[in-house]
Design a protein around this motif. Structure first.
Motif, mmCIF file in Angstrom:
data_model
loop_
_atom_site.group_PDB
_atom_site.id
_atom_site.type_symbol
_atom_site.label_atom_id
_atom_site.label_comp_id
_atom_site.label_asym_id
_atom_site.label_seq_id
_atom_site.Cartn_x
_atom_site.Cartn_y
_atom_site.Cartn_z
ATOM 1 N N LYS A 72 0.812 -1.222 0.000
ATOM 2 C CA LYS A 72 0.000 0.000 0.000
ATOM 3 C C LYS A 72 0.847 1.275 0.000
ATOM 4 C CE LYS A 72 -0.619 0.195 5.048
ATOM 5 N NZ LYS A 72 -1.602 0.287 6.144
ATOM 6 N N THR A 73 2.119 1.152 -0.342
ATOM 7 C CA THR A 73 3.001 2.314 -0.308
ATOM 8 C C THR A 73 2.706 3.311 -1.430
ATOM 9 O OG1 THR A 73 4.678 1.092 -1.571
ATOM 10 C CG2 THR A 73 4.864 1.073 0.840
ATOM 11 N N SER A 74 2.148 2.819 -2.540
ATOM 12 C CA SER A 74 1.797 3.697 -3.656
ATOM 13 C C SER A 74 0.782 2.975 -4.533
ATOM 14 C CB SER A 74 3.029 4.072 -4.482
ATOM 15 O OG SER A 74 3.513 2.938 -5.192
ATOM 16 N N LYS A 75 0.154 3.724 -5.421
ATOM 17 C CA LYS A 75 -0.834 3.128 -6.318
ATOM 18 C C LYS A 75 -0.201 2.056 -7.205
ATOM 19 C CE LYS A 75 -3.858 4.214 -10.228
ATOM 20 N NZ LYS A 75 -4.348 5.286 -11.127
ATOM 21 N N ASP A 76 0.913 2.383 -7.818
ATOM 22 C CA ASP A 76 1.560 1.430 -8.720
ATOM 23 C C ASP A 76 1.988 0.162 -7.982
ATOM 24 O OD1 ASP A 76 1.195 3.136 -10.833
ATOM 25 O OD2 ASP A 76 3.228 3.948 -10.792
ATOM 26 N N ALA A 77 2.539 0.341 -6.785
ATOM 27 C CA ALA A 77 2.974 -0.811 -6.000
ATOM 28 C C ALA A 77 1.774 -1.665 -5.596
ATOM 29 C CB ALA A 77 3.735 -0.352 -4.766
ATOM 30 N N PHE A 78 0.664 -1.009 -5.279
ATOM 31 C CA PHE A 78 -0.539 -1.733 -4.879
ATOM 32 C C PHE A 78 -1.094 -2.566 -6.037
ATOM 33 C CE2 PHE A 78 -5.259 -1.684 -4.454
ATOM 34 C CZ PHE A 78 -5.357 -2.552 -3.362
ATOM 35 N N ILE A 79 -1.241 -1.952 -7.204
ATOM 36 C CA ILE A 79 -1.768 -2.663 -8.369
ATOM 37 C C ILE A 79 -0.853 -3.820 -8.748
ATOM 38 C CG2 ILE A 79 -2.370 -2.456 -10.808
ATOM 39 C CD1 ILE A 79 -4.352 -1.124 -8.873
ATOM 40 N N SER A 80 0.435 -3.581 -8.681
ATOM 41 C CA SER A 80 1.410 -4.631 -8.998
ATOM 42 C C SER A 80 1.269 -5.811 -8.033
ATOM 43 C CB SER A 80 2.821 -4.064 -8.938
ATOM 44 O OG SER A 80 3.783 -5.062 -9.184
ATOM 45 N N SER A 81 1.046 -5.507 -6.750
ATOM 46 C CA SER A 81 0.904 -6.595 -5.772
ATOM 47 C C SER A 81 -0.382 -7.385 -5.999
ATOM 48 C CB SER A 81 0.949 -6.030 -4.346
ATOM 49 O OG SER A 81 -0.162 -5.192 -4.070
ATOM 50 N N LEU A 82 -1.457 -6.710 -6.448
ATOM 51 C CA LEU A 82 -2.698 -7.426 -6.767
ATOM 52 C C LEU A 82 -2.487 -8.389 -7.937
ATOM 53 C CD1 LEU A 82 -5.492 -4.679 -6.519
ATOM 54 C CD2 LEU A 82 -4.719 -6.282 -4.764
ATOM 55 N N ILE A 83 -1.769 -7.928 -8.931
ATOM 56 C CA ILE A 83 -1.507 -8.773 -10.106
ATOM 57 C C ILE A 83 -0.585 -9.933 -9.729
ATOM 58 C CG2 ILE A 83 -0.458 -8.814 -12.404
ATOM 59 C CD1 ILE A 83 -1.462 -5.915 -12.743
ATOM 60 N N SER A 84 0.363 -9.694 -8.851
ATOM 61 C CA SER A 84 1.241 -10.777 -8.385
ATOM 62 C C SER A 84 0.428 -11.862 -7.674
ATOM 63 C CB SER A 84 2.312 -10.224 -7.441
ATOM 64 O OG SER A 84 3.192 -9.362 -8.133
ATOM 65 N N MET A 85 -0.560 -11.436 -6.889
ATOM 66 C CA MET A 85 -1.429 -12.408 -6.216
ATOM 67 C C MET A 85 -2.256 -13.189 -7.228
ATOM 68 S SD MET A 85 -2.769 -10.715 -2.638
ATOM 69 C CE MET A 85 -2.989 -9.010 -3.135
ATOM 70 N N LYS A 86 -2.665 -12.502 -8.298
ATOM 71 C CA LYS A 86 -3.441 -13.182 -9.343
ATOM 72 C C LYS A 86 -2.592 -14.247 -10.018
ATOM 73 C CE LYS A 86 -5.267 -14.023 -13.487
ATOM 74 N NZ LYS A 86 -4.612 -14.779 -14.582
ATOM 75 N N ASN A 87 -1.333 -13.951 -10.259
ATOM 76 C CA ASN A 87 -0.442 -14.920 -10.896
ATOM 77 C C ASN A 87 -0.238 -16.152 -10.024
ATOM 78 O OD1 ASN A 87 -0.105 -13.190 -13.076
ATOM 79 N ND2 ASN A 87 1.722 -12.215 -12.204
ATOM 80 N N GLU A 88 -0.359 -15.972 -8.712
ATOM 81 C CA GLU A 88 -0.204 -17.078 -7.778
ATOM 82 C C GLU A 88 -1.508 -17.849 -7.569
ATOM 83 O OE1 GLU A 88 1.094 -17.802 -3.085
ATOM 84 O OE2 GLU A 88 1.517 -15.892 -4.075
ATOM 85 N N LEU A 89 -2.638 -17.116 -7.537
ATOM 86 C CA LEU A 89 -3.918 -17.734 -7.179
ATOM 87 C C LEU A 89 -4.799 -18.082 -8.364
ATOM 88 C CD1 LEU A 89 -4.982 -15.286 -4.293
ATOM 89 C CD2 LEU A 89 -3.830 -17.490 -4.040
ATOM 90 N N GLY A 90 -4.656 -17.330 -9.446
ATOM 91 C CA GLY A 90 -5.629 -17.390 -10.528
ATOM 92 C C GLY A 90 -6.632 -16.259 -10.369
ATOM 93 N N ASP A 91 -7.713 -16.280 -11.153
ATOM 94 C CA ASP A 91 -8.708 -15.211 -11.092
ATOM 95 C C ASP A 91 -9.324 -15.119 -9.696
ATOM 96 O OD1 ASP A 91 -8.114 -15.042 -13.743
ATOM 97 O OD2 ASP A 91 -10.075 -15.712 -14.479
ATOM 98 N N TYR A 92 -9.609 -13.890 -9.262
ATOM 99 C CA TYR A 92 -10.243 -13.721 -7.950
ATOM 100 C C TYR A 92 -11.034 -12.412 -7.903
ATOM 101 C CZ TYR A 92 -6.344 -10.535 -6.687
ATOM 102 O OH TYR A 92 -5.442 -9.505 -6.641
ATOM 103 N N THR A 93 -11.849 -12.279 -6.844
ATOM 104 C CA THR A 93 -12.622 -11.062 -6.586
ATOM 105 C C THR A 93 -12.020 -10.340 -5.398
ATOM 106 O OG1 THR A 93 -14.680 -12.011 -7.451
ATOM 107 C CG2 THR A 93 -14.889 -10.138 -5.950
ATOM 108 N N LEU A 94 -11.812 -9.044 -5.547
ATOM 109 C CA LEU A 94 -11.247 -8.217 -4.486
ATOM 110 C C LEU A 94 -12.393 -7.607 -3.693
ATOM 111 C CD1 LEU A 94 -8.545 -6.922 -3.383
ATOM 112 C CD2 LEU A 94 -9.103 -4.965 -4.855
ATOM 113 N N LEU A 95 -12.505 -7.971 -2.423
ATOM 114 C CA LEU A 95 -13.592 -7.443 -1.598
ATOM 115 C C LEU A 95 -13.280 -6.007 -1.155
ATOM 116 C CD1 LEU A 95 -14.438 -10.640 0.471
ATOM 117 C CD2 LEU A 95 -15.771 -9.598 -1.364
ATOM 118 N N PRO A 96 -14.328 -5.185 -0.979
ATOM 119 C CA PRO A 96 -14.128 -3.738 -0.783
ATOM 120 C C PRO A 96 -13.801 -3.315 0.649
ATOM 121 C CG PRO A 96 -16.473 -4.228 -0.916
ATOM 122 C CD PRO A 96 -15.755 -5.526 -1.145
ATOM 123 N N TYR A 97 -12.511 -3.164 0.948
ATOM 124 C CA TYR A 97 -12.032 -2.613 2.212
ATOM 125 C C TYR A 97 -11.003 -1.533 1.913
ATOM 126 C CZ TYR A 97 -13.536 -7.280 3.782
ATOM 127 O OH TYR A 97 -14.233 -8.431 4.006
#
Length: 375
Positions: free
Chosen positions: A51-76
């Motif tokens: 959560k240090t920056s927008k780019d870092a956050f989006i990159s971390s979400l995509i990294s999780m997708k590469n590990e997990l496959g498709d997913y839904t991000l719950l709103p927090y």
């Protein structure tokens, strides 16, 4: 993003437990306290987002997708959710679903000033502009940022000015007043109208009255089920239908104890802290949001209230530092049993640890207060 709002997150996990889905928990840091809070549900290696920056956050979400496959991000998390919505099209192409509206519609509701203006358009009462006199305290008022801006000159949340001390604290802040607005303080309980919409249509709703709130307008620590007048509900639902809202949203209102009128205060288009209350009373917002339907069946006579005991201790610390008071209101209804959000079989350990941490925090707060007196 469980640590963005841990009370909402644990309620979500409990609500979805037993459904045919893989639920993964992510944190922003490798905190032992986070792991204890969600210990009963960490069946996989915890994931981490940046959560240090927008780019870092989006990159971390995509990294999780590469590990997990498709997913839904719950709103927090307000900032993180805005970042995700801003890149919603890109995330969707990557296989990550963000179950809410586009960024412009989100900001229309989440930004304080635009929400107030929208309410006026639909004849929903809002508080009048407040009086801000730097030289003396005239009456209670609330100062709010017009929109979310990450800057030291902009408040990140509304601030209640209720006495000379809070006014003095406000005057010492180096705020850009052009990026803020003030409203009169409405004396009365806070009401949450919680809803999940699909293309503007109400799929599920639940209303709660907040009986106890931490000083300075902070977290809700005790609440109960409530019923809003139908005309208020119709106006709010009409407003969200008009803008084609998708996803969950909590609209906060205040009931003026003298006039009995309801005033819209703000809206949070994401899961809210006392989410456990609605789930305990049969309104399963996480399941509805994900399209699973509402399977919780709670008989009307088994109405449950919400309480967060450690929140009282945290509130005492806030009171010591700010000289603000708890906001307490009476609401009498038979057959309500109050349950602590953490004092449950799946989180007993965290309940006691949080109480201990909060008690120690009060001790440090007392020492800080004593130091100020001595000085």
């Amino acid at each position: 993003m469980a640590d963005a709002n841990i009370r909402a997150a644990i309620a979500t996990i409990r609500a979805l437990d037993g459904y045919d889905l893989n639920l993964f928990i992510s944190f922003s840091s490798n905190s032992l306290l986070n792991k204890i809070a969600f210990w009963s549900y960490i069946h996989h290696t915890p994931l981490y987002y940046d959560k240090t920056s927008k780019d870092a956050f989006i990159s971390s979400l995509i990294s999780m997708k590469n590990e997990l496959g498709d997913y839904t991000l719950l709103p927090y998390g307000e900032q993180q959710l805005r970042w995700a919505i801003a890149e919603k099209d890109h995330l969707t192409k990557c296989g990550i679903t963000v179950p809410t509206v586009d960024v412009n519609t989100y900001e229309l509701i989440s930004d304080k000033e635009s929400f107030v203006n929208l309410c006026r358009k639909f004849s929903i009462d809002v508080p009048k502009n407040g009086l801000y006199d730097k030289t003396k305290f005239l009456q209670k008022f609330v100062i709010k940022p017009k929109k979310l801006i990450s800057s030291s000159s902009v408040l990140q949340s509304p601030k209640l000015i209720e006495n000379e001390k809070s006014l003095s604290d406000l005057n010492r802040m180096d705020l850009d007043l052009d990026l803020h607005f003030t409203q009169e303080y409405i004396s009365g309980p806070s009401i949450y109208y919680c809803t999940c919409y699909k293309e503007g249509h109400n799929q599920l709703s639940f209303t709660q009255i907040n009986l106890h709130q931490q000083p300075n307008g902070k977290s809700v620590i005790k609440s109960a089920p409530y019923e809003l007048p139908p005309d208020i509900v119709i106006k709010i639902d009409t407003m969200f239908k008009e803008i084609g809202w998708d996803g969950v949203v909590m609209v906060e209102l205040k009931k003026d104890l003298s006039s009995q009128k309801y005033y819209a205060i703000e809206a949070n288009p994401r899961f809210w802290g006392p989410l456990q209350l609605s789930i305990d009373n049969g309104a399963n917002f996480p399941a509805i949001l994900l399209g699973f339907g509402n399977r919780i069946n709670t008989p009307p006579e088994a109405r449950i209230g919400y309480i967060w005991l450690a929140g009282y201790l945290d509130g005492l610390k806030i009171k010591l530092i700010t000289s603000s008071e708890f906001q307490k209101y009476c609401y009498v209804e038979d057959k309500i049993k109050f349950r602590d959000v953490w004092f449950r079989t799946d989180t007993f350990c965290f309940f006691f640890i949080e109480l201990l941490i909060s008690a120690c925090s009060i001790l440090f707060g007392c020492l800080w207060k004593l130091k100020k007196i001595v000085e």
